[in-house]
Design an enzyme around this catalytic site. Structure first.
Site, mmCIF file in Angstrom:
data_model
loop_
_atom_site.group_PDB
_atom_site.id
_atom_site.type_symbol
_atom_site.label_atom_id
_atom_site.label_comp_id
_atom_site.label_asym_id
_atom_site.label_seq_id
_atom_site.Cartn_x
_atom_site.Cartn_y
_atom_site.Cartn_z
ATOM 1 N N PRO A 96 -2.420 24.880 -58.106
ATOM 2 C CA PRO A 96 -0.971 25.617 -59.185
ATOM 3 C C PRO A 96 -1.809 26.515 -60.306
ATOM 4 O O PRO A 96 -1.943 25.619 -60.999
ATOM 5 C CB PRO A 96 -0.107 24.347 -59.243
ATOM 6 C CG PRO A 96 -0.094 23.321 -58.045
ATOM 7 C CD PRO A 96 -2.055 23.673 -57.244
ATOM 8 N N CYS A 97 -1.078 27.267 -60.616
ATOM 9 C CA CYS A 97 -2.023 28.024 -61.348
ATOM 10 C C CYS A 97 -0.826 27.699 -62.817
ATOM 11 O O CYS A 97 -1.364 28.828 -63.983
ATOM 12 C CB CYS A 97 -1.730 29.856 -60.829
ATOM 13 S SG CYS A 97 -0.151 30.507 -60.575
ATOM 14 N N GLN A 98 0.039 27.233 -63.292
ATOM 15 C CA GLN A 98 0.588 26.950 -64.671
ATOM 16 C C GLN A 98 -0.355 27.452 -65.721
ATOM 17 O O GLN A 98 0.046 28.155 -66.288
ATOM 18 C CB GLN A 98 2.227 27.137 -64.760
ATOM 19 C CG GLN A 98 3.546 27.358 -63.313
ATOM 20 C CD GLN A 98 3.289 26.895 -62.087
ATOM 21 O OE1 GLN A 98 1.942 26.252 -61.570
ATOM 22 N NE2 GLN A 98 3.905 26.674 -60.969
ATOM 23 N N GLY A 99 -0.841 26.371 -65.531
ATOM 24 C CA GLY A 99 -1.712 26.126 -66.971
ATOM 25 C C GLY A 99 -2.671 27.972 -67.647
ATOM 26 O O GLY A 99 -2.550 27.610 -68.077
ATOM 27 N N PHE A 100 -2.731 28.176 -66.075
ATOM 28 C CA PHE A 100 -3.591 28.880 -66.860
ATOM 29 C C PHE A 100 -2.948 31.025 -66.524
ATOM 30 O O PHE A 100 -3.418 31.554 -66.662
ATOM 31 C CB PHE A 100 -5.029 29.503 -65.369
ATOM 32 C CG PHE A 100 -5.296 28.239 -64.920
ATOM 33 C CD1 PHE A 100 -6.622 27.915 -65.992
ATOM 34 C CD2 PHE A 100 -5.882 27.588 -63.925
ATOM 35 C CE1 PHE A 100 -7.138 26.665 -65.556
ATOM 36 C CE2 PHE A 100 -6.459 26.604 -63.342
ATOM 37 C CZ PHE A 100 -7.467 25.867 -64.293
#
Length: 428
Positions: A96-100
């Site tokens: 999951p990429c939401q932090g980037f």
């Protein structure tokens, strides 16, 4: 049968509904095992990939031993133990990429950022010949450079040579009718033949796939009253004929009407007359009027939705948010011809999913499953690079697979959690 004449074995650690898996299967792999935390997505994955073993679990709580045990069970269930040597050829996934994400706040201390290190941990424990990790381009930004540097160092310490310089690939350069940029990290076990990034189409004569190539043949959903309450409808023979009359070469491959020599996926049994993932969105008369007045390629000022242009690729399709972030449906583009937003099936076409591939019956889950996926065609070209490095002569698949029970495509979160015996927090 010589040793090189086989289907290599792969594992998907962040499976979602299976876009990455499908592309890797199309490249010639057996995706033996898929791990997905969300029980609704895991059920949809199991529907589309009956030959894979699905684990619905938090990747942070799984060990390499857990995965190896599940692989052994898969080998017995699918009678692969006689020609599978127990080694893993590929581990892949998109944490999951939401932090980037460049759309979000890009917080270096976002807890979800840790999942890239769980991916790395399992690669260390499983020791596949190759790994591929996908993420958003934001992982390459200066704000996250320390995270990427640490990650790359850990892979190298684990015995992997990284393909450098690391690259961001645009799906539109690989036959997908969508401008979608994604970062890929490629690793080769020391001693194995190194893999390269696929080369994009850069010739002056190259013409990207367009929205028209992808969806012009699909009928207007508003002509079917049944689609106001269901996501599928049986087309008449005449309607199917009209659809095929307008079908592009791109869609002919997605519908199995044209041979595709680069596609080594197992064929599926499906009904070509069934139009699926096509439940209508009900708009107000005011919205319909605003959509009518929005030129192709422009933003509708009130909703801020962009109208697609027939003659260009689609812009990046977004996924919306999960349960933990408010369950918001993603902004959906306006159809280039009709005054409505696109359907899940139209989004799937723009993502290079074949028409046999089914999604959850609700628009929220369906658009999340499309928007979070790696486009299969993009995944395929990456998988093909690894097939070339393995120097494997691929057998043409002859086994046709039965898709799962359609009841799982309508699971609520509670039903899906019970189906997988998921942890209690999914019920809260």
């Amino acid at each position: 049968m010589p040793d090189f004449y086989r289907r290599p074995v792969a594992i998907d650690l962040f499976a979602g509904a299976g876009g990455f898996s499908l592309g890797i299967e199309q490249a010639g792999f057996d995706v033996a095992l898929a791990v997905e935390h969300d029980p609704v997505h895991a059920a949809v994955y199991a529907f589309n990939f009956p030959h894979s073993k699905v684990i619905c679990a938090d990747i942070a709580k799984l060990s390499g031993l857990d995965i190896k045990q599940a692989l052994s069970e898969w080998a017995v269930e699918h009678r692969q133990h006689s020609n599978w040597n127990g080694e893993i050829d590929l581990v892949f996934g998109g944490p999951p990429c939401q932090g980037f994400s460049m759309i979000g706040k890009r917080l270096p201390n976002d807890a979800r950022n840790n999942l890239v290190f769980d991916f790395c941990r399992l690669v260390k424990e499983l020791q596949p010949r190759y790994f591929v990790m996908e993420n958003v381009p934001g992982l390459c930004l200066n704000k996250h450079s320390s995270i990427l540097e640490r990650l790359m160092n850990e892979f190298e310490v684990a015995g992997y040579k990284l393909t450098e310089p690391v690259q961001v690939l645009n799906a539109a350069n690989f036959g997908v009718p969508q401008k979608r940029r994604r970062f890929f990290l490629l690793g080769t076990q020391v001693g194995a033949v190194a893999i390269d990034y696929p080369c994009p189409e850069v010739e002056a004569s190259f013409q990207p796939m367009t929205v028209k190539d992808a969806i012009a043949d699909l009928p207007n959903l508003d002509d079917f009253t049944e689609l106001s309450s269901t996501d599928s409808i049986q087309l008449t023979s005449e309607q199917l004929y009209q659809l095929h009359e307008q079908t592009s070469a791109y869609v002919k491959k997605l519908r199995g009407m044209m041979s595709d020599p680069s596609d080594f996926a197992y064929p599926r049994y499906w009904n070509p007359q069934l139009l699926t993932s096509s439940i209508q969105t009900q708009h107000t008369e005011l919205s319909i009027e605003r959509f009518k007045n929005t030129p192709m390629g422009k933003l509708e000022p009130t909703s801020r939705l962009r109208r697609l242009n027939w003659d260009k690729p689609c812009h990046t399709l977004r996924a919306g948010t999960g349960y933990e972030r408010g369950s918001y449906t993603s902004p959906r583009p306006i159809h280039p011809q009709y005054p409505r937003v696109i359907s899940v099936r139209e989004a799937a076409r723009l993502h290079s999913f074949p028409d046999w591939f089914r999604f959850h019956a609700t628009k929220w889950h369906g658009f999340r499953q499309v928007g979070n996926a790696v486009p299969p065609l993009l995944a395929r070209v990456i998988g093909s690079q690894i097939i070339a490095a393995l120097a494997i002569e691929l057998p043409v698949p002859t086994t046709r697979l039965e898709l799962g029970n359609t009841k799982v495509l309508k699971f609520t979160l509670v039903k899906a959690s019970k189906y997988w015996n998921a942890p209690k927090h999914f019920f809260d």
